[in-house]
Scaffold this motif. Structure first.
Motif, PDB file in Angstrom:
ATOM      1  N   ILE A 120      -6.957  -2.066   0.781  1.00 35.13           N
ATOM      2  CA  ILE A 120      -7.818  -1.316   1.696  1.00 35.13           C
ATOM      3  C   ILE A 120      -8.944  -2.213   2.212  1.00 35.13           C
ATOM      4  CG2 ILE A 120      -9.524   0.553   1.786  1.00 35.13           C
ATOM      5  CD1 ILE A 120      -6.654   1.510   2.008  1.00 35.13           C
TER       6      ILE A 120
ATOM      7  N   LEU B  41       0.824  -1.201   0.000  1.00 39.98           N
ATOM      8  CA  LEU B  41       0.000   0.000   0.000  1.00 39.98           C
ATOM      9  C   LEU B  41       0.865   1.262   0.000  1.00 39.98           C
ATOM     10  CD1 LEU B  41      -2.819   1.318   0.244  1.00 39.98           C
ATOM     11  CD2 LEU B  41      -2.545   1.159   2.753  1.00 39.98           C
TER      12      LEU B  41
ATOM     13  N   LEU C 257      -5.867   7.927   5.895  1.00 35.21           N
ATOM     14  CA  LEU C 257      -6.233   6.526   6.087  1.00 35.21           C
ATOM     15  C   LEU C 257      -6.773   6.330   7.488  1.00 35.21           C
ATOM     16  CD1 LEU C 257      -3.079   4.851   4.527  1.00 35.21           C
ATOM     17  CD2 LEU C 257      -5.403   4.453   3.724  1.00 35.21           C
TER      18      LEU C 257
ATOM     19  N   GLU D 297      -4.589  -0.900  -4.639  1.00 34.62           N
ATOM     20  CA  GLU D 297      -4.886  -0.167  -3.407  1.00 34.62           C
ATOM     21  C   GLU D 297      -6.256  -0.564  -2.867  1.00 34.62           C
ATOM     22  OE1 GLU D 297      -5.349   4.432  -1.793  1.00 34.62           O
ATOM     23  OE2 GLU D 297      -5.669   3.953  -3.907  1.00 34.62           O
ATOM     24  N   GLN D 298      -7.236  -0.659  -3.744  1.00 37.06           N
ATOM     25  CA  GLN D 298      -8.590  -1.001  -3.298  1.00 37.06           C
ATOM     26  C   GLN D 298      -8.634  -2.379  -2.646  1.00 37.06           C
ATOM     27  OE1 GLN D 298     -10.789  -0.512  -6.932  1.00 37.06           O
ATOM     28  NE2 GLN D 298     -11.108   1.696  -6.633  1.00 37.06           N
TER      29      GLN D 298
ATOM     30  N   VAL E 227     -10.122   5.311   2.979  1.00 37.40           N
ATOM     31  CA  VAL E 227      -9.107   6.197   2.452  1.00 37.40           C
ATOM     32  C   VAL E 227      -9.763   7.382   1.758  1.00 37.40           C
ATOM     33  CG1 VAL E 227      -8.950   4.890   0.287  1.00 37.40           C
ATOM     34  CG2 VAL E 227      -7.032   6.342   1.000  1.00 37.40           C
TER      35      VAL E 227
END
Length: 367
Positions: free
Chosen positions: A328, A265, A348, A324-325, A335
């Motif tokens: 997360i 990340l 975050l 990233e998704q 985010v």
């Protein structure tokens, strides 16, 4: 006639005297051999015990005193079961049955109990004891503590399983990244470049959690902290300058199982900052702040002095966004992005559990 009779009696006497002398010598030799064997038994580092066919202890050497904690006076006359844990009492009848049958039990590994109640791993060799007529009258036991050997074997097994776990996870993570990159890359060179950067990040994260291979902690995973992780990921971009990034707040530990996801990340954020953001020029700065609350962590990634505050479009934005998704979601985090006049602000928010070891170590979820 009397003279002849006297000579005959004298000869018999001589024979009896010689026979007595021979018997005395044989008796002395037997006594010496028995004393020699007794000395060997008494000085042995191993526990050497004898017991009757009813399981009653009859002899107990110093090795047994050291190993089990009972003195000879305390042990002799007691049942051998004082050394056997309750859940292993069924072993004794089986051993006695084999001894009755004249069998020898070699290197039988089990668990026994000391006087203080502690349990330890032991190797037993048990042999029948026979009298002069060859009849079995008892059993001798040689006991050796193998706890260190068992622990070494367990550590080796743990290391092998850990290596298997790490390799399996790394292959799974790499497979996920390749699948995502292939969906968004426009050219082979773009795919290769994207994969190279992220594999370097994976390598850095993996290296940070490698065990030390020394001492009692040789087979334990090593955790890190958020600031240590960020320092490692950002170190290739310092270009000899210090102070380009600063960390604020109280640092927080990250379990070894969580390092990979968090490394990927923040690698995305660092890469974009180097390519398009505050770290793309010498005047740019990065400030990372960690605020810890009872149940959550809030992390602020603030770039400044990095040029225009527009939403930079990157060639691999689709891949980076999807990666990233996924991360997360795996961290159960939220985010947000705010393109401010002086630079990008990423916020975050995630539960503390995102930094802690999960019930089962997880890599990047499958796409």
């Amino acid at each position: 006639m009397a003279d002849k009779h006297d000579r005959s009696d004298g000869g018999a006497t001589d024979r009896r005297s010689k026979q007595s002398e021979a018997e005395a010598v044989a008796h002395q030799q037997t006594h010496d051999a028995a004393a020699f064997l007794a000395a060997i038994i008494e000085s042995s580092e191993d526990a050497i015990i004898s017991k009757s066919l009813q399981g009653v202890i009859t002899t107990w050497n110093r090795g047994a005193e050291r190993l089990f904690g009972y003195s000879a006076a305390e042990a002799v006359g007691k049942p051998i079961t004082i050394l056997i844990p309750e859940e292993r009492l069924d072993e004794e009848p089986s051993i006695l049955a084999r001894i009755h049958a004249g069998e020898r039990v070699d290197h039988f590994e089990t668990i026994r109990r000391r006087k203080d109640g502690t349990f330890f791993d032991i190797s037993l060799t048990i042999s029948p004891i026979r009298n002069n007529d060859g009849r079995i009258i008892g059993a001798s036991k040689i006991a050796r503590d193998i706890s260190d050997r068992k622990r070494a074997a367990e550590r080796q097994d743990l290391l092998l399983r850990e290596m298997h776990h790490r390799v399996k996870n790394l292959f799974a993570i790499t497979g996920s990244i390749i699948t995502l990159a292939a969906r968004t890359a426009q050219t082979p060179s773009e795919l290769a470049s994207s994969m190279k950067d992220r594999l370097v990040a994976l390598s850095q994260a993996h290296e940070m959690t490698l065990p030390s291979f020394t001492g009692d902690e040789a087979f334990q995973e090593r955790s890190t902290t958020l600031f240590q992780l960020l320092s490692s990921l950002l170190s290739p971009y310092d270009e000899g300058e210090r102070g380009r990034w600063r960390f604020h707040g109280e640092d927080a530990p990250i379990s070894a199982e969580r390092v990979t996801n968090l490394a990927l990340l923040f690698h995305e954020y660092a890469t974009n900052a180097v390519k398009y953001g505050s770290l793309s020029n010498a005047e740019g700065r990065l400030d990372v702040t960690l605020n810890a609350f009872d149940e959550r962590f809030e992390i602020s990634w603030l770039e400044s002095g990095g040029g225009p505050s527009s939403k930079a479009e990157t060639k691999d934005a689709g891949f980076g966004t999807r990666l990233e998704q996924m991360i997360i979601r795996s961290l159960n985090a939220d985010v947000s992005r705010d393109w401010q006049p002086h630079g990008l602000l990423i916020k975050l928010s995630m539960p503390r559990a995102a930094f802690a070891a999960p019930a089962e170590a997880q890599g990047v979820p499958s796409p």
